[in-house]
Design a protein around this motif. Structure first.
Motif: not given
Length: 331
Positions: A142-146, A191-193, A198-206
Motif C-alpha cells: 500500500h502506498p501509505d507504507f511509503y 533534507l536529502t533523506d 518523498k520520491f520513493q512515495f510519489t513514484s510508487y504511489a503512481k
C-alpha cells in the motif's frame, strides 16, 4: 508485513474499519490541539465546552476501536502482523489522546519551556511508533507504507531543530562554530533523506501495484461504485496534501539552513508557514472524510465531523496536485 490478499475478506474488512476508527480518533485529537493553538487567550466558557465535547468524542471513538480489537476477530496467531499493527496503533493513539486533554493543554500553555520540551518528546514518540509498529507490520504494497516513511523523514528533520535549539541562530544567543557546523551537517543529511523518501512515495504511489492495492481494499469495503469513487477521491486528497507539505517543508528548511544568520527569513517565514499550516488543516479534513467513509462501511458507526478550525488557505499548486492524483486513482 500485512498481505491484504491473504486475509479473508471479512477479516480484511474488520481490520480496515478498526484501523479507520483508530485513525479517526487520532485526527480528531490532532484537530482539537490545532483549535487550542489558534485560541488567542485562555479558553472562555464556550471554547472550553467545544474542547471538552471534542475530547469526550475522541475518547469514545477510541474506546469503540479498542472494543472492536478486543473481540479477537483478528486472530493473533493467524494474522500476527495485522494484530500487532492494530495493537501498536491503539497504544500510540491512546497516548496522543491523553495529551489532548483540554486541562492538560491549558496547563502546558502557561509554561513555554515545558511546551517546547513536550513537543520534542512527542516527535521522538512518533518516530518510535513508526519504527516499532508501522514499518515492521504495515502493508508494504500500500502506498501509505511509503507515505509513512516520508512523514518520518519530516519528523526526523523536526527533531533535529528541537535538539539543536535552532532559535539561538537568530542572534538571540551564543552558538559555538562546532555546534553550528554539526547542525548544518545534520540538517543537510535530513533534507536529502526527505527528498529521497518523498520520491520513493510519489513514484510508487503512481504504479499499477499501488493503485490496484488501494482499489482492492476499496472493493472489499464498498459495493456501491459511487462510495468507492468517494473513497478514492479522499485518498487522492490525502496524497496531494502530503506531497504539498513535503515540498514546502524542504523549501522552508533549506532556506533556514542557508539564511539563518540573515534577515531573509523574516520575509519568507510567514508565507511558507501559512502554506504548511493551511495544508495541514487540509490533511486533517481529508483524513476525517477518508476515515468516515471507511467507518460507514461497518453499518454500525456513522460519524461526520468538520474540523474545529476553519481553513481559509487557498493554493493553486495544491489543487493542481489533487487533480493529478485523482486522475491516477479515481479514473
Amino acid at each position: 508485513m500485512i498481505n491484504t490478499k491473504e486475509l479473508p475478506s471479512d477479516v480484511c474488512m474488520h481490520f480496515y474499519i478498526n484501523d479507520a476508527l483508530v485513525n479517526y480518533a487520532y485526527w480528531l485529537g490532532s484537530d482539537l490541539e490545532t483549535y487550542f493553538e489558534h485560541l488567542e487567550d485562555t479558553p472562555d466558557k464556550f471554547e472550553m465546552k467545544v474542547l471538552q465535547e471534542r475530547y469526550e468524542l475522541v475518547s469514545e471513538i477510541l474506546e469503540q476501536a479498542q472494543c472492536m480489537h478486543d473481540t479477537n476477530f483478528i486472530d493473533k496467531s493467524k494474522y500476527h502482523s495485522a494484530y500487532q499493527h492494530m495493537h501498536g496503533s491503539l497504544m500510540y493513539v491512546r497516548g496522543c489522546i491523553a495529551k489532548a486533554n483540554p486541562k492538560r493543554l491549558i496547563a502546558i500553555s502557561k509554561n513555554e519551556d515545558l511546551g517546547s520540551s513536550i513537543n520534542h518528546f512527542n516527535i521522538i514518540n512518533e518516530i518510535e511508533y513508526i519504527n516499532n509498529y508501522l514499518e515492521p507490520f504495515a502493508n508494504n504494497k500500500h502506498p501509505d507504507f511509503y507515505l509513512t516513511k516520508a512523514i518520518k523523514s519530516i519528523e526526523d528533520l523536526l527533531s533535529t531543530f528541537t535538539r539543536f535549539d535552532h532559535e539561538l541562530f537568530g542572534g538571540r544567543g551564543f552558538m559555538t562554530v562546532q555546534r553550528e557546523k554539526a547542525f548544518e551537517r545534520v540538517v543537510t543529511e535530513k533534507l536529502t533523506d526527505l527528498e529521497i523518501c518523498k520520491f520513493q512515495f510519489t513514484s510508487y504511489a503512481k504504479t499499477k501495484s499501488a493503485v490496484d492495492e488501494v482499489s482492492y481494499i476499496g472493493n472489499i469495503l464498498f459495493k456501491d461504485k459511487k462510495v468507492l469513487d468517494q473513497y478514492l477521491a479522499a485518498w487522492s486528497n490525502i496524497v496531494a496534501s502530503w506531497e504539498h507539505v513535503f515540498n514546502y517543508s524542504k523549501e522552508f528548511y533549506s532556506l533556514v539552513l542557508d539564511h539563518h544568520r540573515d534577515d531573509v527569513l523574516e520575509d519568507i517565514d510567514e508565507d511558507i508557514t501559512e502554506q504548511v499550516m493551511g495544508t495541514h488543516l487540509r490533511i486533517t479534513e481529508a483524513n476525517l472524510i477518508f476515515n468516515e467513509i471507511i467507518i460507514s462501511a461497518s453499518d454500525i458507526h456513522n460519524f461526520k465531523n468538520t474540523p474545529l478550525t476553519e481553513n481559509s488557505h487557498q493554493s493553486s499548486l495544491l489543487d493542481e496536485s489533487f487533480a493529478n492524483w485523482i486522475s491516477v486513482y479515481a479514473n
